[in-house]
Write a protein that holds these residues in place. Sequence first.
Motif, PDB file in Angstrom:
ATOM      1  N   MET A 171       0.806  -1.216   0.000  1.00 38.50           N
ATOM      2  CA  MET A 171       0.000   0.000   0.000  1.00 38.50           C
ATOM      3  C   MET A 171       0.847   1.277   0.000  1.00 38.50           C
ATOM      4  SD  MET A 171      -3.049  -0.700  -0.501  1.00 38.50           S
ATOM      5  CE  MET A 171      -3.784  -2.303  -0.818  1.00 38.50           C
ATOM      6  N   THR A 172       2.199   1.122  -0.166  1.00 43.65           N
ATOM      7  CA  THR A 172       3.000   2.320  -0.420  1.00 43.65           C
ATOM      8  C   THR A 172       2.894   2.722  -1.896  1.00 43.65           C
ATOM      9  OG1 THR A 172       5.017   1.061  -0.916  1.00 43.65           O
ATOM     10  CG2 THR A 172       4.640   1.681   1.390  1.00 43.65           C
ATOM     11  N   SER A 173       2.293   1.861  -2.693  1.00 43.23           N
ATOM     12  CA  SER A 173       2.058   2.173  -4.104  1.00 43.23           C
ATOM     13  C   SER A 173       1.026   3.290  -4.224  1.00 43.23           C
ATOM     14  CB  SER A 173       1.545   0.922  -4.828  1.00 43.23           C
ATOM     15  OG  SER A 173       1.177   1.209  -6.159  1.00 43.23           O
ATOM     16  N   GLU A 174       1.205   4.154  -5.214  1.00 42.66           N
ATOM     17  CA  GLU A 174       0.231   5.226  -5.421  1.00 42.66           C
ATOM     18  C   GLU A 174      -1.016   4.718  -6.124  1.00 42.66           C
ATOM     19  OE1 GLU A 174       1.722   8.675  -7.337  1.00 42.66           O
ATOM     20  OE2 GLU A 174       3.133   9.162  -5.727  1.00 42.66           O
ATOM     21  N   VAL A 175      -0.863   3.648  -6.900  1.00 44.86           N
ATOM     22  CA  VAL A 175      -1.999   3.147  -7.683  1.00 44.86           C
ATOM     23  C   VAL A 175      -2.202   1.653  -7.450  1.00 44.86           C
ATOM     24  CG1 VAL A 175      -1.765   4.880  -9.498  1.00 44.86           C
ATOM     25  CG2 VAL A 175      -0.559   2.698  -9.722  1.00 44.86           C
ATOM     26  N   LEU A 176      -3.445   1.235  -7.657  1.00 38.65           N
ATOM     27  CA  LEU A 176      -3.780  -0.181  -7.738  1.00 38.65           C
ATOM     28  C   LEU A 176      -4.156  -0.445  -9.191  1.00 38.65           C
ATOM     29  CD1 LEU A 176      -4.472  -2.947  -6.385  1.00 38.65           C
ATOM     30  CD2 LEU A 176      -6.817  -2.103  -6.189  1.00 38.65           C
ATOM     31  N   GLN A 177      -3.449  -1.391  -9.800  1.00 38.44           N
ATOM     32  CA  GLN A 177      -3.740  -1.746 -11.188  1.00 38.44           C
ATOM     33  C   GLN A 177      -4.632  -2.993 -11.200  1.00 38.44           C
ATOM     34  OE1 GLN A 177      -0.673  -1.411 -14.372  1.00 38.44           O
ATOM     35  NE2 GLN A 177      -0.918  -3.625 -14.559  1.00 38.44           N
ATOM     36  N   ILE A 178      -5.720  -2.904 -11.923  1.00 40.28           N
ATOM     37  CA  ILE A 178      -6.679  -4.013 -12.000  1.00 40.28           C
ATOM     38  C   ILE A 178      -6.737  -4.502 -13.435  1.00 40.28           C
ATOM     39  CG2 ILE A 178      -9.074  -4.727 -11.697  1.00 40.28           C
ATOM     40  CD1 ILE A 178      -9.383  -2.620  -9.546  1.00 40.28           C
ATOM     41  N   THR A 179      -6.475  -5.789 -13.612  1.00 37.32           N
ATOM     42  CA  THR A 179      -6.595  -6.431 -14.919  1.00 37.32           C
ATOM     43  C   THR A 179      -7.738  -7.436 -14.855  1.00 37.32           C
ATOM     44  OG1 THR A 179      -4.226  -6.195 -15.355  1.00 37.32           O
ATOM     45  CG2 THR A 179      -5.422  -7.830 -16.659  1.00 37.32           C
ATOM     46  N   MET A 180      -8.656  -7.317 -15.807  1.00 42.74           N
ATOM     47  CA  MET A 180      -9.763  -8.270 -15.937  1.00 42.74           C
ATOM     48  C   MET A 180      -9.744  -8.779 -17.369  1.00 42.74           C
ATOM     49  SD  MET A 180     -12.603  -6.036 -13.822  1.00 42.74           S
ATOM     50  CE  MET A 180     -13.844  -7.300 -13.594  1.00 42.74           C
ATOM     51  N   SER A 181      -9.790 -10.105 -17.530  1.00 43.06           N
ATOM     52  CA  SER A 181      -9.599 -10.673 -18.857  1.00 43.06           C
ATOM     53  C   SER A 181     -10.331 -12.007 -18.987  1.00 43.06           C
ATOM     54  CB  SER A 181      -8.096 -10.879 -19.110  1.00 43.06           C
ATOM     55  OG  SER A 181      -7.885 -11.581 -20.309  1.00 43.06           O
ATOM     56  N   PRO A 182     -10.859 -12.313 -20.177  1.00 44.07           N
ATOM     57  CA  PRO A 182     -11.454 -13.645 -20.391  1.00 44.07           C
ATOM     58  C   PRO A 182     -10.399 -14.744 -20.403  1.00 44.07           C
ATOM     59  CG  PRO A 182     -11.479 -12.345 -22.428  1.00 44.07           C
ATOM     60  CD  PRO A 182     -11.024 -11.436 -21.340  1.00 44.07           C
ATOM     61  N   ASP A 183      -9.125 -14.370 -20.541  1.00 47.11           N
ATOM     62  CA  ASP A 183      -8.022 -15.333 -20.531  1.00 47.11           C
ATOM     63  C   ASP A 183      -7.104 -15.024 -19.351  1.00 47.11           C
ATOM     64  OD1 ASP A 183      -8.830 -16.431 -23.131  1.00 47.11           O
ATOM     65  OD2 ASP A 183      -8.168 -14.479 -23.905  1.00 47.11           O
ATOM     66  N   LYS A 184      -6.086 -15.857 -19.170  1.00 47.42           N
ATOM     67  CA  LYS A 184      -5.157 -15.615 -18.064  1.00 47.42           C
ATOM     68  C   LYS A 184      -4.575 -14.223 -18.173  1.00 47.42           C
ATOM     69  CE  LYS A 184      -3.713 -20.318 -16.871  1.00 47.42           C
ATOM     70  NZ  LYS A 184      -2.582 -21.243 -16.753  1.00 47.42           N
ATOM     71  N   PRO A 185      -4.374 -13.503 -17.062  1.00 52.39           N
ATOM     72  CA  PRO A 185      -4.501 -13.949 -15.659  1.00 52.39           C
ATOM     73  C   PRO A 185      -5.926 -13.840 -15.097  1.00 52.39           C
ATOM     74  CG  PRO A 185      -3.671 -11.708 -15.725  1.00 52.39           C
ATOM     75  CD  PRO A 185      -3.846 -12.127 -17.145  1.00 52.39           C
ATOM     76  N   TYR A 186      -6.943 -13.626 -15.919  1.00 55.05           N
ATOM     77  CA  TYR A 186      -8.348 -13.526 -15.508  1.00 55.05           C
ATOM     78  C   TYR A 186      -8.601 -12.284 -14.641  1.00 55.05           C
ATOM     79  CZ  TYR A 186      -8.406 -18.293 -17.314  1.00 55.05           C
ATOM     80  OH  TYR A 186      -8.262 -19.377 -18.116  1.00 55.05           O
ATOM     81  N   HIS A 213     -17.709 -12.799 -15.559  1.00 60.14           N
ATOM     82  CA  HIS A 213     -18.249 -12.413 -16.870  1.00 60.14           C
ATOM     83  C   HIS A 213     -17.332 -11.354 -17.466  1.00 60.14           C
ATOM     84  CE1 HIS A 213     -21.893 -14.584 -15.793  1.00 60.14           C
ATOM     85  NE2 HIS A 213     -21.959 -13.864 -14.676  1.00 60.14           N
ATOM     86  N   CYS A 214     -16.282 -11.798 -18.147  1.00 64.42           N
ATOM     87  CA  CYS A 214     -15.324 -10.877 -18.752  1.00 64.42           C
ATOM     88  C   CYS A 214     -15.384 -11.011 -20.269  1.00 64.42           C
ATOM     89  CB  CYS A 214     -13.911 -11.156 -18.248  1.00 64.42           C
ATOM     90  SG  CYS A 214     -13.663 -10.643 -16.530  1.00 64.42           S
ATOM     91  N   ASN A 215     -15.614  -9.902 -20.947  1.00 66.60           N
ATOM     92  CA  ASN A 215     -15.767  -9.907 -22.398  1.00 66.60           C
ATOM     93  C   ASN A 215     -14.504  -9.490 -23.135  1.00 66.60           C
ATOM     94  OD1 ASN A 215     -18.639 -10.544 -22.382  1.00 66.60           O
ATOM     95  ND2 ASN A 215     -18.901  -8.508 -21.491  1.00 66.60           N
ATOM     96  N   GLN A 216     -13.660  -8.702 -22.484  1.00 62.20           N
ATOM     97  CA  GLN A 216     -12.421  -8.269 -23.133  1.00 62.20           C
ATOM     98  C   GLN A 216     -11.374  -7.950 -22.075  1.00 62.20           C
ATOM     99  OE1 GLN A 216     -14.244  -4.714 -25.002  1.00 62.20           O
ATOM    100  NE2 GLN A 216     -12.637  -3.516 -23.992  1.00 62.20           N
ATOM    101  N   THR A 217     -10.117  -7.971 -22.486  1.00 63.53           N
ATOM    102  CA  THR A 217      -9.037  -7.680 -21.550  1.00 63.53           C
ATOM    103  C   THR A 217      -8.960  -6.174 -21.301  1.00 63.53           C
ATOM    104  OG1 THR A 217      -7.778  -9.604 -22.291  1.00 63.53           O
ATOM    105  CG2 THR A 217      -6.553  -7.859 -21.143  1.00 63.53           C
ATOM    106  N   GLN A 218      -8.984  -5.820 -20.030  1.00 66.36           N
ATOM    107  CA  GLN A 218      -8.877  -4.426 -19.613  1.00 66.36           C
ATOM    108  C   GLN A 218      -7.854  -4.314 -18.491  1.00 66.36           C
ATOM    109  OE1 GLN A 218     -12.934  -3.350 -18.431  1.00 66.36           O
ATOM    110  NE2 GLN A 218     -12.823  -1.646 -19.861  1.00 66.36           N
ATOM    111  N   THR A 219      -6.990  -3.314 -18.582  1.00 67.51           N
ATOM    112  CA  THR A 219      -6.063  -3.002 -17.491  1.00 67.51           C
ATOM    113  C   THR A 219      -6.192  -1.525 -17.185  1.00 67.51           C
ATOM    114  OG1 THR A 219      -4.523  -4.755 -18.132  1.00 67.51           O
ATOM    115  CG2 THR A 219      -3.666  -2.999 -16.733  1.00 67.51           C
ATOM    116  N   ASN A 220      -6.551  -1.205 -15.952  1.00 64.73           N
ATOM    117  CA  ASN A 220      -6.723   0.188 -15.538  1.00 64.73           C
ATOM    118  C   ASN A 220      -6.077   0.396 -14.177  1.00 64.73           C
ATOM    119  OD1 ASN A 220      -8.653   1.319 -17.659  1.00 64.73           O
ATOM    120  ND2 ASN A 220      -9.770  -0.487 -16.964  1.00 64.73           N
ATOM    121  N   ARG A 221      -5.653   1.646 -13.965  1.00 65.27           N
ATOM    122  CA  ARG A 221      -5.061   2.006 -12.682  1.00 65.27           C
ATOM    123  C   ARG A 221      -5.957   2.998 -11.959  1.00 65.27           C
ATOM    124  NH1 ARG A 221       1.394   2.744 -14.262  1.00 65.27           N
ATOM    125  NH2 ARG A 221       1.793   0.510 -14.593  1.00 65.27           N
TER     126      ARG A 221
END
Length: 281
Positions: A171-186, A213-221
Amino acid sequence: MPLSAPPPASGQPYLLSASLDNARHLSSLLRAVHFQDHATCFATANGLRVTVEDAKCIQANAFIQAEIFQEFAVQEESVTFRINLSVLLDCLTIFGTSSLPGITTALRMCYRGYGYPLMLFLEEGGVVTVCKINTQEPDELLDFDFCSTKVVNKIILQSEGLREAFAELDMTSEVLQITMSPDKPYFRLSTFGNAGSAHLDYPRDSDLMEAFHCNQTQTNRYKISLLKPSTKALALSCKVSIRTDAQGFLSLQYMIRNEDGQICFVEYYCCPDEDITEAEL
């Protein structure tokens, strides 16, 4: 038994009147969105929604359905007012926050309309306290326009999985990156703190995963400072729905079960922090 409030002296009916046998059902939900002093309250026949915003980047909504109350009456299609949430919580817990077996604080809440205070009648052990809290002109709130048809990815996790993640990630990180994907890493949560990068992956067949229910790979911070207030709701919840739309806006919807087994919801909306280039991934 719920308290009965005296009728208004003017004879004008209350636009909003509600009663609860246990004021903790309301105060615990309000604490889950209490990261700013002021909140906007919306009352309709369906119940009460309390909205808190900060910096036009994050919005929290606590939903208390009409069925939670022993009585809930709204005389207009909707009743809206702004209130000091810190003062409201102080009043709701005026008899203390400790919960002794068999002892609850009964609440009756009344609001006559624009310009009038919100009146609270609280009773515990035969002692009645009356609180009047000034109301204010409601602010215009952000509309995240987060309807179900615009959701790109959605997963439902048991809350313990996300609680463990927040405990393990840096939690010393300024951002949390979230990846959601129909394939690995899910479903992957990543931080970039003083100790380096850290990743936590959840397979789609994980025991903690209730729906995927993931339709496409998304990575957001997202700024961790914006997400931290939502951990109050996470601590109370049993399940969390995590959704993103095409622009990367994040919805965290927490399902909370109160002491009587009734279900309420607290939802947080958060703007993405920045665009991420392919090179950064």
